[in-house]
Structures are given as structure tokens and as C-alpha cells.
Design a protein around this motif. Structure first.
Motif, mmCIF file in Angstrom:
data_model
loop_
_atom_site.group_PDB
_atom_site.id
_atom_site.type_symbol
_atom_site.label_atom_id
_atom_site.label_comp_id
_atom_site.label_asym_id
_atom_site.label_seq_id
_atom_site.Cartn_x
_atom_site.Cartn_y
_atom_site.Cartn_z
ATOM 1 N N THR A 1 31.802 40.194 54.579
ATOM 2 C CA THR A 1 31.661 39.299 53.283
ATOM 3 C C THR A 1 31.029 38.835 52.687
ATOM 4 N N PRO A 2 30.789 37.521 53.258
ATOM 5 C CA PRO A 2 28.702 37.552 52.953
ATOM 6 C C PRO A 2 28.086 38.752 51.836
ATOM 7 N N TRP A 3 27.951 39.117 52.625
ATOM 8 C CA TRP A 3 26.183 40.118 51.988
ATOM 9 C C TRP A 3 27.508 41.259 50.638
ATOM 10 N N VAL A 4 28.999 41.358 51.453
ATOM 11 C CA VAL A 4 29.751 41.907 50.403
ATOM 12 C C VAL A 4 29.900 40.958 48.833
ATOM 13 N N ALA A 5 29.625 40.130 48.750
ATOM 14 C CA ALA A 5 30.548 39.431 47.992
ATOM 15 C C ALA A 5 28.809 38.850 47.328
ATOM 16 N N LEU A 6 27.429 38.568 47.740
ATOM 17 C CA LEU A 6 27.040 38.350 46.987
ATOM 18 C C LEU A 6 26.276 39.871 46.126
ATOM 19 N N GLY A 7 26.318 40.878 46.668
ATOM 20 C CA GLY A 7 26.067 41.846 45.565
ATOM 21 C C GLY A 7 27.009 41.895 44.309
ATOM 22 N N LEU A 8 28.304 41.773 45.284
ATOM 23 C CA LEU A 8 29.199 41.774 43.816
ATOM 24 C C LEU A 8 28.622 40.810 43.008
ATOM 25 N N HIS A 9 28.470 39.705 43.198
ATOM 26 C CA HIS A 9 28.410 38.843 42.672
ATOM 27 C C HIS A 9 27.374 39.321 40.991
ATOM 28 N N GLU A 10 25.664 39.635 42.474
ATOM 29 C CA GLU A 10 24.542 40.562 41.836
ATOM 30 C C GLU A 10 24.950 41.581 40.157
ATOM 31 N N LEU A 11 26.443 42.467 40.599
ATOM 32 C CA LEU A 11 25.874 42.893 40.085
ATOM 33 C C LEU A 11 27.265 42.595 39.243
ATOM 34 N N GLY A 12 27.586 41.400 38.858
ATOM 35 C CA GLY A 12 28.123 40.833 37.595
ATOM 36 C C GLY A 12 29.528 40.845 37.842
ATOM 37 N N VAL A 13 30.599 40.846 38.422
ATOM 38 C CA VAL A 13 31.869 40.831 39.536
ATOM 39 C C VAL A 13 31.594 38.856 39.797
ATOM 40 N N ALA A 14 33.004 38.320 38.704
ATOM 41 C CA ALA A 14 33.737 37.328 39.239
ATOM 42 C C ALA A 14 34.410 37.212 40.299
ATOM 43 N N ILE A 15 34.276 36.811 41.340
ATOM 44 C CA ILE A 15 33.922 36.426 42.892
ATOM 45 C C ILE A 15 35.578 35.050 43.373
ATOM 46 N N VAL A 16 36.219 35.597 43.745
ATOM 47 C CA VAL A 16 37.185 34.960 44.495
ATOM 48 C C VAL A 16 36.901 35.338 45.706
ATOM 49 N N CYS A 17 36.593 33.892 46.704
ATOM 50 C CA CYS A 17 36.907 34.553 48.539
ATOM 51 C C CYS A 17 37.837 33.256 48.768
ATOM 52 N N ILE A 18 39.124 33.900 49.156
ATOM 53 C CA ILE A 18 39.842 33.935 49.981
ATOM 54 C C ILE A 18 40.016 33.839 51.560
ATOM 55 N N ASP A 19 40.278 32.663 52.791
ATOM 56 C CA ASP A 19 40.227 32.919 53.729
ATOM 57 C C ASP A 19 41.287 33.731 54.417
ATOM 58 N N ALA A 20 41.055 34.154 54.976
ATOM 59 C CA ALA A 20 41.525 35.498 55.731
ATOM 60 C C ALA A 20 43.139 34.795 56.549
ATOM 61 N N ARG A 21 42.968 33.889 57.484
ATOM 62 C CA ARG A 21 44.520 33.175 57.713
ATOM 63 C C ARG A 21 44.837 32.617 56.972
ATOM 64 N N GLN A 22 44.716 32.092 55.287
ATOM 65 C CA GLN A 22 45.723 31.993 54.620
ATOM 66 C C GLN A 22 46.210 33.032 53.771
ATOM 67 N N ALA A 23 45.389 34.160 53.438
ATOM 68 C CA ALA A 23 45.534 35.434 52.872
ATOM 69 C C ALA A 23 46.887 35.567 53.809
ATOM 70 N N HIS A 24 46.568 35.588 55.506
ATOM 71 C CA HIS A 24 47.785 36.045 56.818
ATOM 72 C C HIS A 24 49.049 35.365 56.140
ATOM 73 N N GLN A 25 49.519 34.112 55.968
ATOM 74 C CA GLN A 25 50.093 33.216 55.800
ATOM 75 C C GLN A 25 50.851 33.343 54.218
ATOM 76 N N SER A 26 50.390 33.077 53.583
ATOM 77 C CA SER A 26 50.984 33.772 51.890
ATOM 78 C C SER A 26 51.621 35.470 52.415
ATOM 79 N N ILE A 27 51.019 36.455 52.819
ATOM 80 C CA ILE A 27 51.818 37.590 53.067
ATOM 81 C C ILE A 27 52.975 37.433 53.936
ATOM 82 N N LYS A 28 52.400 36.624 54.644
ATOM 83 C CA LYS A 28 53.615 36.411 55.471
ATOM 84 C C LYS A 28 54.750 35.668 55.107
#
Length: 94
Positions: free
Chosen positions: A51-78
Motif C-alpha cells: 500500500t505505501p508504494w502504490v498510494a505514493l505512486g498514485l498520489h504522484e500521478l495526481g490521484v486523490a487517495i483515501v487509505c483505510i485500515d484493512a481490519r476496518q474494511a473487513h468489519q464494514s464488509i462483514k
């Protein structure tokens, strides 16, 4: 190093799925897919090993990024009563 694959899910302003596709987990590959579907307001990415590498690369390409914790995502999907799979994760994050 073996290439990682990410499932990218794109939704419209009303939350309807527009596309879901696997791409190489590189910022350029992800941006290329996003650009085929028009301008994006933001991209949501789940925490993980690369994630750090991908997020930084996307940001450098001008993409607005929101990064969420995988455990919180799991709880939301659950809470949505969906099994935690890559397709459900991508759709839930979108």
C-alpha cells in the motif's frame, strides 16, 4: 519479486458498479484503468504490504487517495453481510 494483482472496482456517483477488473498492482496500471472510465473523485485503497508504494505512486500521478485500515474494511464488509473476498472488498471500498 512476483507481480501483485489488485482488483479495482469503479462505481458511479450513485454507487452503481461501472467496472471491476484485475490489474497489476502498479500505480501506472491502476491509473490506466481509471482513466478509461473518466475522471475519478477519489480512490480508496486498503492497507496492505504494498500500500505505501502504490498510494505514493498514485498520489504522484495526481490521484486523490483515501487509505483505510484493512481490519476496518473487513468489519464494514462483514456488517453488509458479504463474505470477505477480493471482489466484495473492492465493491465495498468503492
Amino acid at each position: 519479486m512476483s507481480m501483485e494483482i489488485s482488483l479495482v472496482c469503479i462505481v458511479d456517483a450513485e454507487g452503481r458498479k461501472v467496472a471491476a477488473q484485475c490489474v497489476d498492482s502498479t500505480p501506472k496500471a491502476i491509473v490506466a484503468l481509471l482513466e478509461r472510465h473518466g475522471p475519478m473523485e477519489r480512490v480508496v485503497i486498503e492497507t496492505g504490504r504494498i500500500t505505501p508504494w502504490v498510494a505514493l505512486g498514485l498520489h504522484e500521478l495526481g490521484v486523490a487517495i483515501v487509505c483505510i485500515d484493512a481490519r476496518q474494511a473487513h468489519q464494514s464488509i462483514k456488517a453488509m453481510k458479504a463474505y470477505k473476498t477480493d471482489p466484495h472488498d473492492a465493491a465495498g471500498l468503492a
